[in-house]
Design a protein around this motif. Structure first.
Motif, PDB file in Angstrom:
ATOM      1  N   ALA A 166       0.841  -1.201   0.000  1.00 45.93           N
ATOM      2  CA  ALA A 166       0.000   0.000   0.000  1.00 45.93           C
ATOM      3  C   ALA A 166       0.877   1.252   0.000  1.00 45.93           C
ATOM      4  O   ALA A 166       0.582   2.241  -0.683  1.00 45.93           O
TER       5      ALA A 166
ATOM      6  N   ILE B 266      -0.035  -5.485  -6.042  1.00 48.45           N
ATOM      7  CA  ILE B 266      -1.309  -4.745  -5.978  1.00 48.45           C
ATOM      8  C   ILE B 266      -2.351  -5.558  -6.756  1.00 48.45           C
ATOM      9  O   ILE B 266      -2.040  -6.043  -7.850  1.00 48.45           O
TER      10      ILE B 266
ATOM     11  N   GLN C 227      -4.968  -2.725 -11.012  1.00 51.05           N
ATOM     12  CA  GLN C 227      -3.982  -2.432 -12.057  1.00 51.05           C
ATOM     13  C   GLN C 227      -4.676  -2.233 -13.415  1.00 51.05           C
ATOM     14  O   GLN C 227      -4.327  -1.339 -14.178  1.00 51.05           O
TER      15      GLN C 227
ATOM     16  N   TYR D 298     -10.010   1.122  -6.418  1.00 47.61           N
ATOM     17  CA  TYR D 298      -9.078   1.455  -5.335  1.00 47.61           C
ATOM     18  C   TYR D 298      -9.762   1.352  -3.982  1.00 47.61           C
ATOM     19  O   TYR D 298      -9.168   0.910  -3.000  1.00 47.61           O
TER      20      TYR D 298
ATOM     21  N   MET E 217      -4.511  -3.835   3.393  1.00 48.82           N
ATOM     22  CA  MET E 217      -4.394  -2.856   2.313  1.00 48.82           C
ATOM     23  C   MET E 217      -5.117  -1.550   2.635  1.00 48.82           C
ATOM     24  O   MET E 217      -5.376  -0.748   1.729  1.00 48.82           O
TER      25      MET E 217
ATOM     26  N   ALA F 182       2.168   1.844  -3.399  1.00 51.12           N
ATOM     27  CA  ALA F 182       1.136   2.436  -4.268  1.00 51.12           C
ATOM     28  C   ALA F 182       1.075   3.949  -4.054  1.00 51.12           C
ATOM     29  O   ALA F 182       0.929   4.718  -5.000  1.00 51.12           O
TER      30      ALA F 182
ATOM     31  N   VAL G 211      -0.617   4.539  -9.950  1.00 52.76           N
ATOM     32  CA  VAL G 211      -0.577   3.085  -9.728  1.00 52.76           C
ATOM     33  C   VAL G 211      -0.088   2.351 -10.983  1.00 52.76           C
ATOM     34  O   VAL G 211       0.464   1.256 -10.904  1.00 52.76           O
TER      35      VAL G 211
ATOM     36  N   PHE H 268      -4.191   1.838   1.309  1.00 47.24           N
ATOM     37  CA  PHE H 268      -4.495   2.158  -0.080  1.00 47.24           C
ATOM     38  C   PHE H 268      -5.616   3.185  -0.181  1.00 47.24           C
ATOM     39  O   PHE H 268      -5.757   3.878  -1.187  1.00 47.24           O
TER      40      PHE H 268
END
Lengths: 460, 99
Positions: free
Chosen positions: A193, A260, A265, B31, B40, A196, A252, B43
């Motif tokens: 993360a 990820i 993606q 996302y 995550m 990213a 990204v 993110f």
């Protein structure tokens, strides 16, 4: 009309100071890049000197470009353009303007010393030492107020021009993304993360800071040099609002084939491809503005810098839409292709725009005609050919390296195959550096020579 | 704005801006979903940052619309050139700040 008194609204001394700083830092940045390229030829002149080790000099090259050269060049352009766009002076020239000027130079110098001393952050394009970051942030916030207050004052009275919108957006975004990119991955969010977020920062630094300010200045300088309004202001606003809402979080796509999740993606790839179409509309607008004015490119070197920069921007974006494809990434990731792409956007586009702004403003702020138009031409062609050749060379190198690795050949094979291309890169770097010396000498002689008032020699 | 410019403007809205918005929306949703996955959550941060800034831009857009910034959409381009020419004249007459 919202003029104040009968005097001009531009502080020539602030413009001049930032232009000089941009030139000084450009010299340092080019020298650092040239030195670093020698490492690839096995001829690095300071082997074993930790303070000048190639890895640190590379960071000086990249960070010096963004914060020293580009930021100083842009701020010079803003000090010229914002008061002329609005009829209002910037918030405060005498105290805030000069404080900001010295603060910026101090921050860039502290960054340079910190990087060479080994205090870099492990964040791409965010290597600025952690102790410099708070000062950079304060500077960015001051810049936000310095330039947006006159725009807001004007906006209350009359509709804003496209340049003003781009300038506002660039100045609002950068403090936000700077905090996010420089602090969050290092201190709060590690792992995938965090990576990213780092990717988002890399792209946002370019797309939400350098790009909008650059376009803001181009929407001002190109019509002014041509003495002709932009072809379609409506289209320029459409481009702006498209950028404002759909550009963020592009980064990204820097981490394709990473851990990820793949659906994120794919979304990054799809979104990037569509955004490239929006970029094309901006380029169409400038080319339609140029239509019927081809001769101006012969007469005005500043305009030539700007338009070549716009062409390079188009090429870079086309390249971007190809290289975000997962298949292309298999071949080019970690290769010189990416380095070529970065050079074309940071120097071939934004650097060229600043060189154009410098060439246009220098005779105006010094009040003298340019010393030699022949030197000006030589500098243009040397730097331009050097840059474009370097780009092609790095792309070729990237493909050679990528396919050598893809074929599972020994690593050293890719090094041997790349050697001639690295040599060409150094030669093109020398071309750019020589062009810059001519450019600098011409400006120095212009400032030094007897005071003959400039009669707008660089107008088209 | 002439017919050709109008055509181009509508073309760009239909085939560039709207698809751009749709693809961006898909990206945002993707996302957000990544942010919900285990380990995550970080993110989600750029996502929140984006929403925060985008909200500001929505207000800016509304402010500009209410102030009539988009009524005569080509006028600012002409105003800018006129104003710039005026400052060129003032500075030619020596009204500039000295270095």
């Amino acid at each position: 009309m919202v003029t104040r008194g009968k005097k001009g609204v531009v502080s020539f001394s602030l413009v001049y100071a930032h232009l000089v700083s941009a030139l000084v830092f450009l010299g340092i940045v080019l020298l650092a890049g040239l030195l670093y390229s020698l490492q690839f030829l096995g001829k690095y002149p300071f082997p074993g000197v930790e303070f000048l080790s190639p890895g640190r000099v590379r960071m000086l090259h990249t960070n010096g470009a963004v914060y020293g050269f580009i930021t100083n060049g842009y701020v010079a352009g803003l000090y010229w353009a914002v008061p002329r766009l609005t009829g209002y002076k910037v918030l405060n020239e005498k105290y805030l303007g000069w404080f900001m000027f010295w603060a910026l130079q101090a921050a860039v110098l502290a960054t340079a010393v910190g990087l060479l001393g080994g205090y870099a952050q492990a964040i791409e394009w965010g290597e600025t030492p952690i102790f410099v970051d708070p000062f950079v942030l304060v500077y960015l916030l001051l810049a936000l107020f310095q330039f947006t207050v006159p725009i807001y004052q004007y906006g209350k009275e009359r509709p804003l021009y496209a340049s003003s919108w781009y300038i506002i957006s660039g100045l609002i975004w950068i403090p936000m993304v700077y905090i996010m990119g420089n602090y969050i991955p290092q201190f709060f969010i590690p792992g995938v993360a965090g990576a990213a977020i780092t990717g988002t920062w890399i792209h946002d630094a370019v797309g939400l800071y350098v790009t909008p300010l650059g376009w803001g200045l181009m929407y001002f300088f190109v019509p002014v040099i041509l003495k002709k309004p932009i072809w379609s202001h409506g289209l320029s606003l459409l481009g702006f609002w498209g950028l404002a809402f759909f550009y963020p979080m592009q980064g990204v796509h820097h981490y394709l084939w990473s851990p990820i999740p793949m659906y994120a993606q794919y979304a990054a790839v799809f979104s990037t491809l569509v955004l490239e179409l929006a970029v094309v509309t901006v380029i169409i607008n400038f080319f339609m503005t140029m239509r019927g004015n081809g001769d101006a490119l012969k007469k005005s070197v500043p305009l030539r810098w700007m338009m070549i920069g716009i062409v390079n921007y188009g090429i870079t974006c086309l390249q971007c839409s190809i290289q975000v494809l997962l298949t292309t990434q298999k071949a080019i990731h970690f290769t010189d292709w990416v380095v070529g792409h970065a050079h074309l956007i940071m120097f071939g586009t934004f650097g060229f725009w600043i060189l154009g702004i410098l060439s246009y403003l220098w005779p105006k702020v010094t009040g003298r005609r340019l010393y030699s138009s022949s030197l000006d031409e030589w500098a243009f062609w040397l730097i331009m050919i050097g840059m474009e050749t370097m780009w092609v060379d790095l792309l070729a190198g990237g493909l050679v390296q990528g396919f050598t690795w893809w074929g599972l050949n020994p690593w050293m094979d890719s090094v041997r195959f790349s050697a001639p291309l690295w040599f060409v890169r150094t030669v093109t770097g020398i071309m750019i550096f020589v062009g810059f010396i001519l450019y600098l000498y011409n400006f120095y002689m212009t400032a030094k020579k007897e005071n003959i008032p400039s009669a707008q020699p660089q107008e088209a | 704005m002439n017919k050709r410019e109008k055509f181009l403007l509508y073309f760009v809205v239909l085939f560039v801006i709207i698809p751009g918005g749709i693809s961006f929306f898909i990206k945002i949703v993707s996302y957000f979903m990544v942010g919900l996955e285990e380990g995550m959550s970080g993110f989600a941060l750029p996502f929140i940052n984006y929403l925060f800034i985008a909200m500001g831009f929505v207000f800016l857009f509304v402010w500009a619309y209410l102030r009539g910034h988009f009524e005569d959409i080509e006028k600012p381009a002409h105003d800018m050139l006129e104003r710039n020419a005026m400052y060129d004249e003032i500075e030619e007459r020596g009204g500039k700040t000295q270095i």
